[in-house]
Design an enzyme around this catalytic site. Sequence first.
Site, PDB file in Angstrom:
ATOM      1  N   GLY A  20      -2.683   7.478  -2.573  1.00  0.00           N
ATOM      2  CA  GLY A  20      -3.742   7.960  -1.678  1.00  0.00           C
ATOM      3  C   GLY A  20      -3.393   9.343  -1.143  1.00  0.00           C
ATOM      4  O   GLY A  20      -3.580   9.625   0.040  1.00  0.00           O
TER       5      GLY A  20
ATOM      6  N   SER B 138      -4.636  12.374  -1.749  1.00  0.00           N
ATOM      7  CA  SER B 138      -5.580  13.498  -1.845  1.00  0.00           C
ATOM      8  C   SER B 138      -6.137  13.951  -0.497  1.00  0.00           C
ATOM      9  O   SER B 138      -6.729  15.012  -0.389  1.00  0.00           O
ATOM     10  CB  SER B 138      -6.749  13.118  -2.762  1.00  0.00           C
ATOM     11  OG  SER B 138      -7.521  12.109  -2.148  1.00  0.00           O
TER      12      SER B 138
ATOM     13  N   ASP C 243      -5.992   2.632  -9.034  1.00  0.00           N
ATOM     14  CA  ASP C 243      -6.327   1.735  -7.924  1.00  0.00           C
ATOM     15  C   ASP C 243      -5.077   0.896  -7.682  1.00  0.00           C
ATOM     16  O   ASP C 243      -4.711   0.066  -8.519  1.00  0.00           O
ATOM     17  CB  ASP C 243      -7.513   0.855  -8.341  1.00  0.00           C
ATOM     18  CG  ASP C 243      -7.843  -0.217  -7.324  1.00  0.00           C
ATOM     19  OD1 ASP C 243      -7.051  -0.418  -6.365  1.00  0.00           O
ATOM     20  OD2 ASP C 243      -8.879  -0.877  -7.496  1.00  0.00           O
ATOM     21  N   VAL C 244      -4.410   1.123  -6.548  1.00  0.00           N
ATOM     22  CA  VAL C 244      -3.106   0.468  -6.350  1.00  0.00           C
ATOM     23  C   VAL C 244      -3.224  -1.053  -6.262  1.00  0.00           C
ATOM     24  O   VAL C 244      -2.248  -1.768  -6.474  1.00  0.00           O
ATOM     25  CB  VAL C 244      -2.340   1.008  -5.110  1.00  0.00           C
ATOM     26  CG1 VAL C 244      -1.934   2.460  -5.300  1.00  0.00           C
ATOM     27  CG2 VAL C 244      -3.115   0.795  -3.823  1.00  0.00           C
TER      28      VAL C 244
ATOM     29  N   ASN D 134       1.117   5.004   0.764  1.00  0.00           N
ATOM     30  CA  ASN D 134       0.279   5.468   1.871  1.00  0.00           C
ATOM     31  C   ASN D 134      -1.157   4.954   1.788  1.00  0.00           C
ATOM     32  O   ASN D 134      -1.863   4.938   2.795  1.00  0.00           O
ATOM     33  CB  ASN D 134       0.314   7.016   1.857  1.00  0.00           C
ATOM     34  CG  ASN D 134      -0.799   7.622   2.659  1.00  0.00           C
ATOM     35  OD1 ASN D 134      -0.737   7.647   3.891  1.00  0.00           O
ATOM     36  ND2 ASN D 134      -1.857   8.093   1.995  1.00  0.00           N
TER      37      ASN D 134
ATOM     38  N   SER E  56       1.397   0.434  10.393  1.00  0.00           N
ATOM     39  CA  SER E  56       0.569   0.931  11.507  1.00  0.00           C
ATOM     40  C   SER E  56       1.086   0.330  12.800  1.00  0.00           C
ATOM     41  O   SER E  56       1.629  -0.786  12.815  1.00  0.00           O
ATOM     42  CB  SER E  56      -0.880   0.503  11.314  1.00  0.00           C
ATOM     43  OG  SER E  56      -1.622   0.747  12.500  1.00  0.00           O
TER      44      SER E  56
ATOM     45  N   TYR F  12      -6.768  -6.015   8.605  1.00  0.00           N
ATOM     46  CA  TYR F  12      -5.934  -4.796   8.530  1.00  0.00           C
ATOM     47  C   TYR F  12      -4.562  -5.031   9.161  1.00  0.00           C
ATOM     48  O   TYR F  12      -3.525  -4.675   8.597  1.00  0.00           O
ATOM     49  CB  TYR F  12      -6.686  -3.666   9.249  1.00  0.00           C
ATOM     50  CG  TYR F  12      -5.992  -2.322   9.251  1.00  0.00           C
ATOM     51  CD1 TYR F  12      -5.986  -1.511   8.120  1.00  0.00           C
ATOM     52  CD2 TYR F  12      -5.369  -1.853  10.406  1.00  0.00           C
ATOM     53  CE1 TYR F  12      -5.369  -0.260   8.139  1.00  0.00           C
ATOM     54  CE2 TYR F  12      -4.753  -0.605  10.434  1.00  0.00           C
ATOM     55  CZ  TYR F  12      -4.758   0.183   9.290  1.00  0.00           C
ATOM     56  OH  TYR F  12      -4.148   1.417   9.320  1.00  0.00           O
TER      57      TYR F  12
ATOM     58  N   LYS G   8      -0.835  -4.851   7.547  1.00  0.00           N
ATOM     59  CA  LYS G   8       0.179  -3.896   8.014  1.00  0.00           C
ATOM     60  C   LYS G   8       1.438  -4.608   8.525  1.00  0.00           C
ATOM     61  O   LYS G   8       2.547  -4.084   8.387  1.00  0.00           O
ATOM     62  CB  LYS G   8      -0.417  -2.977   9.090  1.00  0.00           C
ATOM     63  CG  LYS G   8      -1.515  -2.051   8.554  1.00  0.00           C
ATOM     64  CD  LYS G   8      -0.968  -1.096   7.500  1.00  0.00           C
ATOM     65  CE  LYS G   8      -1.981  -0.087   7.006  1.00  0.00           C
ATOM     66  NZ  LYS G   8      -1.440   0.820   5.993  1.00  0.00           N
TER      67      LYS G   8
ATOM     68  N   ILE H 228      -3.683   8.720  14.523  1.00  0.00           N
ATOM     69  CA  ILE H 228      -3.555  10.021  13.856  1.00  0.00           C
ATOM     70  C   ILE H 228      -4.956  10.516  13.480  1.00  0.00           C
ATOM     71  O   ILE H 228      -5.762   9.738  12.962  1.00  0.00           O
ATOM     72  CB  ILE H 228      -2.690   9.889  12.569  1.00  0.00           C
ATOM     73  CG1 ILE H 228      -1.370   9.141  12.841  1.00  0.00           C
ATOM     74  CG2 ILE H 228      -2.448  11.259  11.947  1.00  0.00           C
ATOM     75  CD1 ILE H 228      -0.388   9.817  13.741  1.00  0.00           C
TER      76      ILE H 228
END
Length: 247
Positions: free
Chosen positions: A13, A15, A64-65, A91, A143, A156, A160, A189
Amino acid sequence: MYSFKDKTVIVTGGSRGIGKAIVLKFSELGANVVINYVNSKDKANELATMILSNGGKALVVQADVSNFDDSKNLIDKTIEEFGKVDVLINNSGITKDNLMLRMSEADFDKVISVNLKGTWNMCKNITRHFLKNKSGSIINISSVVGLIGNAGQANYVASKAGIIGLTKSLAKEFGSRGVRVNAIAPGFIETEMTNELPDNVKAEYLKQIPLNKLGNPIDVANACVFLASQDANYITGQVINVNGGMV
Ligand code: NAD
Protein backbone atom coordinates in the site's frame (compact mmCIF):
# COMPACT_ATOMS: atom_id res chain seq x y z
CA MET A 1 22.17 10.02 9.23
CA TYR A 2 20.89 6.56 8.33
CA SER A 3 21.89 4.88 5.08
CA PHE A 4 19.94 2.13 3.32
CA LYS A 5 22.13 2.07 0.23
CA ASP A 6 21.80 -1.31 -1.56
CA LYS A 7 19.00 -2.34 0.81
CA THR A 8 15.64 -3.31 -0.62
CA VAL A 9 12.46 -2.24 1.14
CA ILE A 10 8.96 -3.45 0.23
CA VAL A 11 6.09 -1.20 1.31
CA THR A 12 2.60 -2.63 0.85
CA GLY A 13 0.00 0.00 0.00
CA GLY A 14 2.92 2.31 -0.77
CA SER A 15 1.32 4.63 -3.31
CA ARG A 16 -0.33 7.08 -0.91
CA GLY A 17 -0.74 8.21 2.69
CA ILE A 18 1.58 6.73 5.29
CA GLY A 19 2.92 4.16 2.81
CA LYS A 20 4.00 6.89 0.38
CA ALA A 21 5.84 8.77 3.14
CA ILE A 22 7.64 5.53 4.08
CA VAL A 23 8.61 4.88 0.44
CA LEU A 24 9.95 8.43 0.00
CA LYS A 25 11.90 8.37 3.25
CA PHE A 26 13.65 5.06 2.50
CA SER A 27 14.35 6.19 -1.06
CA GLU A 28 15.92 9.42 0.25
CA LEU A 29 18.17 7.22 2.39
CA GLY A 30 19.36 5.27 -0.65
CA ALA A 31 17.13 2.17 -0.57
CA ASN A 32 15.67 0.35 -3.56
CA VAL A 33 11.96 0.73 -2.89
CA VAL A 34 9.11 -1.51 -3.97
CA ILE A 35 5.81 0.31 -4.22
CA ASN A 36 2.88 -2.08 -3.96
CA TYR A 37 -0.60 -0.92 -4.91
CA VAL A 38 -3.92 -2.63 -5.41
CA ASN A 39 -5.97 -0.04 -7.34
CA SER A 40 -3.97 3.22 -7.37
CA LYS A 41 -1.86 2.41 -10.44
CA ASP A 42 -1.41 6.04 -11.53
CA LYS A 43 -0.34 7.20 -8.08
CA ALA A 44 2.12 4.32 -7.77
CA ASN A 45 3.63 5.06 -11.19
CA GLU A 46 3.84 8.81 -10.47
CA LEU A 47 5.70 8.10 -7.24
CA ALA A 48 8.10 5.69 -8.98
CA THR A 49 8.75 8.22 -11.76
CA MET A 50 9.56 10.89 -9.18
CA ILE A 51 12.01 8.55 -7.42
CA LEU A 52 13.67 7.45 -10.67
CA SER A 53 14.07 11.07 -11.82
CA ASN A 54 15.86 11.81 -8.54
CA GLY A 55 18.32 9.00 -9.25
CA GLY A 56 16.67 6.43 -6.96
CA LYS A 57 15.57 2.88 -7.71
CA ALA A 58 11.92 1.89 -7.56
CA LEU A 59 9.75 -1.01 -8.67
CA VAL A 60 5.96 -0.88 -8.86
CA VAL A 61 4.04 -4.13 -8.27
CA GLN A 62 0.27 -4.58 -8.32
CA ALA A 63 -0.87 -7.07 -5.67
CA ASP A 64 -3.89 -7.57 -3.47
CA VAL A 65 -2.21 -8.57 -0.20
CA SER A 66 -5.30 -10.47 0.91
CA ASN A 67 -4.62 -12.87 -1.97
CA PHE A 68 -1.90 -15.40 -1.08
CA ASP A 69 -0.59 -15.82 -4.65
CA ASP A 70 -0.49 -12.05 -5.24
CA SER A 71 1.57 -11.63 -2.05
CA LYS A 72 3.99 -14.32 -3.17
CA ASN A 73 4.28 -12.71 -6.58
CA LEU A 74 5.09 -9.34 -4.97
CA ILE A 75 8.03 -10.87 -3.13
CA ASP A 76 9.17 -12.97 -6.12
CA LYS A 77 9.14 -9.91 -8.43
CA THR A 78 11.18 -7.94 -5.88
CA ILE A 79 13.83 -10.66 -5.61
CA GLU A 80 13.92 -10.97 -9.41
CA GLU A 81 14.55 -7.21 -9.74
CA PHE A 82 16.82 -6.46 -6.77
CA GLY A 83 18.21 -9.89 -5.79
CA LYS A 84 16.99 -9.80 -2.19
CA VAL A 85 14.67 -8.18 0.35
CA ASP A 86 15.98 -6.51 3.53
CA VAL A 87 12.92 -4.81 4.97
CA LEU A 88 9.23 -5.67 4.65
CA ILE A 89 6.74 -3.04 5.76
CA ASN A 90 3.16 -4.28 5.95
CA ASN A 91 1.28 -1.01 5.69
CA SER A 92 -1.82 -1.90 3.64
CA GLY A 93 -5.05 -1.43 5.51
CA ILE A 94 -8.72 -0.65 5.11
CA THR A 95 -11.62 0.33 7.34
CA LYS A 96 -15.30 -0.57 7.08
CA ASP A 97 -16.61 1.04 10.25
CA ASN A 98 -19.99 0.42 11.82
CA LEU A 99 -21.50 -0.21 15.19
CA MET A 100 -21.80 -3.92 15.97
CA LEU A 101 -25.57 -3.94 15.49
CA ARG A 102 -25.12 -2.74 11.92
CA MET A 103 -21.79 -4.33 10.98
CA SER A 104 -22.24 -6.99 8.30
CA GLU A 105 -20.39 -10.29 8.27
CA ALA A 106 -18.98 -9.31 4.86
CA ASP A 107 -17.48 -6.11 6.32
CA PHE A 108 -15.90 -8.05 9.17
CA ASP A 109 -14.44 -10.64 6.80
CA LYS A 110 -13.14 -8.05 4.32
CA VAL A 111 -11.26 -6.00 6.92
CA ILE A 112 -9.75 -9.08 8.55
CA SER A 113 -8.75 -10.47 5.19
CA VAL A 114 -6.88 -7.32 4.01
CA ASN A 115 -5.41 -6.14 7.32
CA LEU A 116 -4.66 -9.35 9.24
CA LYS A 117 -4.58 -12.11 6.63
CA GLY A 118 -2.78 -9.75 4.23
CA THR A 119 -0.06 -9.16 6.83
CA TRP A 120 0.15 -12.91 7.48
CA ASN A 121 0.36 -13.64 3.72
CA MET A 122 3.30 -11.27 3.33
CA CYS A 123 5.08 -12.59 6.44
CA LYS A 124 4.51 -16.18 5.35
CA ASN A 125 5.89 -15.56 1.87
CA ILE A 126 9.00 -13.70 3.08
CA THR A 127 9.82 -16.24 5.83
CA ARG A 128 11.97 -18.64 3.81
CA HIS A 129 13.95 -15.78 2.21
CA PHE A 130 14.67 -14.02 5.53
CA LEU A 131 15.51 -17.22 7.43
CA LYS A 132 17.84 -18.34 4.64
CA ASN A 133 19.60 -14.95 4.66
CA LYS A 134 19.70 -14.95 8.48
CA SER A 135 18.66 -11.31 8.36
CA GLY A 136 15.64 -9.17 7.70
CA SER A 137 13.32 -6.74 9.40
CA ILE A 138 9.54 -6.90 9.31
CA ILE A 139 7.55 -3.86 10.41
CA ASN A 140 3.79 -4.29 10.70
CA ILE A 141 1.57 -1.22 10.85
CA SER A 142 -1.00 -1.72 13.59
CA SER A 143 -2.97 1.13 15.22
CA VAL A 144 -3.48 2.79 18.59
CA VAL A 145 -7.01 1.37 18.57
CA GLY A 146 -5.53 -2.14 18.44
CA LEU A 147 -4.26 -1.40 21.96
CA ILE A 148 -7.28 0.36 23.46
CA GLY A 149 -10.30 -0.62 21.33
CA ASN A 150 -12.74 1.74 19.63
CA ALA A 151 -16.52 1.80 19.35
CA GLY A 152 -17.68 1.30 15.76
CA GLN A 153 -14.47 -0.39 14.64
CA ALA A 154 -14.72 -3.95 16.02
CA ASN A 155 -13.50 -5.43 12.72
CA TYR A 156 -10.60 -2.98 12.26
CA VAL A 157 -9.55 -3.14 15.92
CA ALA A 158 -9.63 -6.96 15.90
CA SER A 159 -7.40 -6.94 12.81
CA LYS A 160 -4.95 -4.44 14.34
CA ALA A 161 -4.80 -6.27 17.70
CA GLY A 162 -4.28 -9.49 15.73
CA ILE A 163 -1.32 -7.88 13.96
CA ILE A 164 0.29 -7.24 17.36
CA GLY A 165 -0.11 -10.92 18.33
CA LEU A 166 1.29 -12.01 14.98
CA THR A 167 4.26 -9.64 15.41
CA LYS A 168 5.12 -10.87 18.91
CA SER A 169 4.84 -14.54 17.89
CA LEU A 170 7.02 -14.18 14.80
CA ALA A 171 9.59 -12.20 16.80
CA LYS A 172 9.92 -15.22 19.11
CA GLU A 173 10.05 -17.68 16.20
CA PHE A 174 12.59 -15.77 14.12
CA GLY A 175 14.78 -14.13 16.78
CA SER A 176 17.44 -16.81 16.86
CA ARG A 177 17.76 -16.56 13.06
CA GLY A 178 18.63 -12.85 13.04
CA VAL A 179 15.22 -11.69 11.81
CA ARG A 180 13.47 -8.93 13.76
CA VAL A 181 9.72 -8.32 13.76
CA ASN A 182 8.16 -5.18 15.23
CA ALA A 183 4.93 -3.23 14.98
CA ILE A 184 4.12 0.46 14.89
CA ALA A 185 0.85 1.67 16.37
CA PRO A 186 0.11 5.09 14.86
CA GLY A 187 -2.41 7.37 16.51
CA PHE A 188 -4.33 9.92 14.49
CA ILE A 189 -2.32 10.59 11.32
CA GLU A 190 -3.55 12.99 8.62
CA THR A 191 -4.20 10.89 5.48
CA GLU A 192 -7.04 10.03 3.10
CA MET A 193 -8.18 7.39 5.62
CA THR A 194 -8.67 9.99 8.38
CA ASN A 195 -9.81 12.79 6.04
CA GLU A 196 -13.04 10.85 5.62
CA LEU A 197 -13.91 11.43 9.31
CA PRO A 198 -16.35 14.24 10.16
CA ASP A 199 -14.86 17.40 11.71
CA ASN A 200 -16.56 16.86 15.09
CA VAL A 201 -15.00 13.38 15.38
CA LYS A 202 -11.57 14.85 14.53
CA ALA A 203 -12.05 17.58 17.17
CA GLU A 204 -12.89 14.91 19.76
CA TYR A 205 -9.71 12.96 18.92
CA LEU A 206 -7.63 16.12 19.22
CA LYS A 207 -8.77 16.59 22.82
CA GLN A 208 -7.22 13.19 23.66
CA ILE A 209 -3.79 14.00 22.20
CA PRO A 210 -1.35 15.58 24.71
CA LEU A 211 0.85 17.00 21.92
CA ASN A 212 -2.33 18.75 20.70
CA LYS A 213 -1.86 18.07 17.01
CA LEU A 214 -2.54 15.34 14.49
CA GLY A 215 0.38 13.22 13.34
CA ASN A 216 1.99 13.48 9.93
CA PRO A 217 2.78 10.40 7.78
CA ILE A 218 6.48 11.28 8.09
CA ASP A 219 6.27 10.65 11.86
CA VAL A 220 5.42 7.01 11.10
CA ALA A 221 8.05 6.82 8.35
CA ASN A 222 10.74 8.01 10.79
CA ALA A 223 9.81 5.26 13.26
CA CYS A 224 10.05 2.70 10.43
CA VAL A 225 13.53 3.93 9.53
CA PHE A 226 14.69 3.58 13.13
CA LEU A 227 13.22 0.06 13.51
CA ALA A 228 14.74 -1.08 10.21
CA SER A 229 18.16 0.38 11.06
CA GLN A 230 21.13 -1.14 12.86
CA ASP A 231 20.37 1.18 15.79
CA ALA A 232 17.40 -1.09 16.51
CA ASN A 233 19.37 -4.34 16.20
CA TYR A 234 18.43 -5.39 19.78
CA ILE A 235 14.74 -4.52 19.41
CA THR A 236 12.21 -7.16 18.39
CA GLY A 237 8.64 -8.10 19.28
CA GLN A 238 7.85 -4.49 20.25
CA VAL A 239 5.03 -2.12 19.47
CA ILE A 240 6.23 1.47 18.99
CA ASN A 241 3.51 4.01 19.67
CA VAL A 242 3.50 7.03 17.37
CA ASN A 243 0.47 8.81 18.75
CA GLY A 244 1.35 12.20 20.28
CA GLY A 245 0.99 10.75 23.76
CA MET A 246 -2.60 9.51 23.32
CA VAL A 247 -1.83 6.17 25.03
P1 NAD B 1 -4.66 4.95 3.12
O1 NAD B 1 -6.06 4.50 2.90
O2 NAD B 1 -4.21 6.23 2.50
O3 NAD B 1 -3.63 3.83 2.69
C1 NAD B 1 -3.90 2.46 2.77
C2 NAD B 1 -3.15 1.79 1.65
O4 NAD B 1 -3.48 0.39 1.65
C3 NAD B 1 -3.57 2.33 0.27
O5 NAD B 1 -2.42 2.55 -0.51
C4 NAD B 1 -4.38 1.19 -0.31
O6 NAD B 1 -4.34 1.13 -1.71
C5 NAD B 1 -3.70 -0.02 0.31
N1 NAD B 1 -4.55 -1.21 0.26
C6 NAD B 1 -5.84 -1.34 0.61
N2 NAD B 1 -6.26 -2.61 0.37
C7 NAD B 1 -5.20 -3.26 -0.14
C8 NAD B 1 -5.00 -4.61 -0.60
N3 NAD B 1 -5.99 -5.51 -0.57
N4 NAD B 1 -3.77 -4.96 -1.08
C9 NAD B 1 -2.76 -4.04 -1.13
N5 NAD B 1 -2.90 -2.77 -0.71
C10 NAD B 1 -4.09 -2.40 -0.22
O7 NAD B 1 -4.48 4.99 4.68
P2 NAD B 1 -3.24 5.38 5.63
O8 NAD B 1 -3.80 6.27 6.65
O9 NAD B 1 -2.06 5.79 4.85
O10 NAD B 1 -3.00 3.96 6.32
C11 NAD B 1 -1.81 3.19 6.21
C12 NAD B 1 -1.79 2.18 7.33
O11 NAD B 1 -1.72 2.86 8.59
C13 NAD B 1 -3.05 1.31 7.40
O12 NAD B 1 -2.70 -0.01 7.77
C14 NAD B 1 -3.85 1.95 8.52
O13 NAD B 1 -4.72 1.04 9.13
C15 NAD B 1 -2.74 2.39 9.45
N6 NAD B 1 -3.11 3.46 10.39
C16 NAD B 1 -3.47 4.67 9.92
C17 NAD B 1 -3.82 5.66 10.86
C18 NAD B 1 -4.21 7.04 10.43
O14 NAD B 1 -4.55 7.83 11.31
N7 NAD B 1 -4.16 7.40 9.17
C19 NAD B 1 -3.79 5.38 12.22
C20 NAD B 1 -3.41 4.11 12.63
C21 NAD B 1 -3.07 3.17 11.70
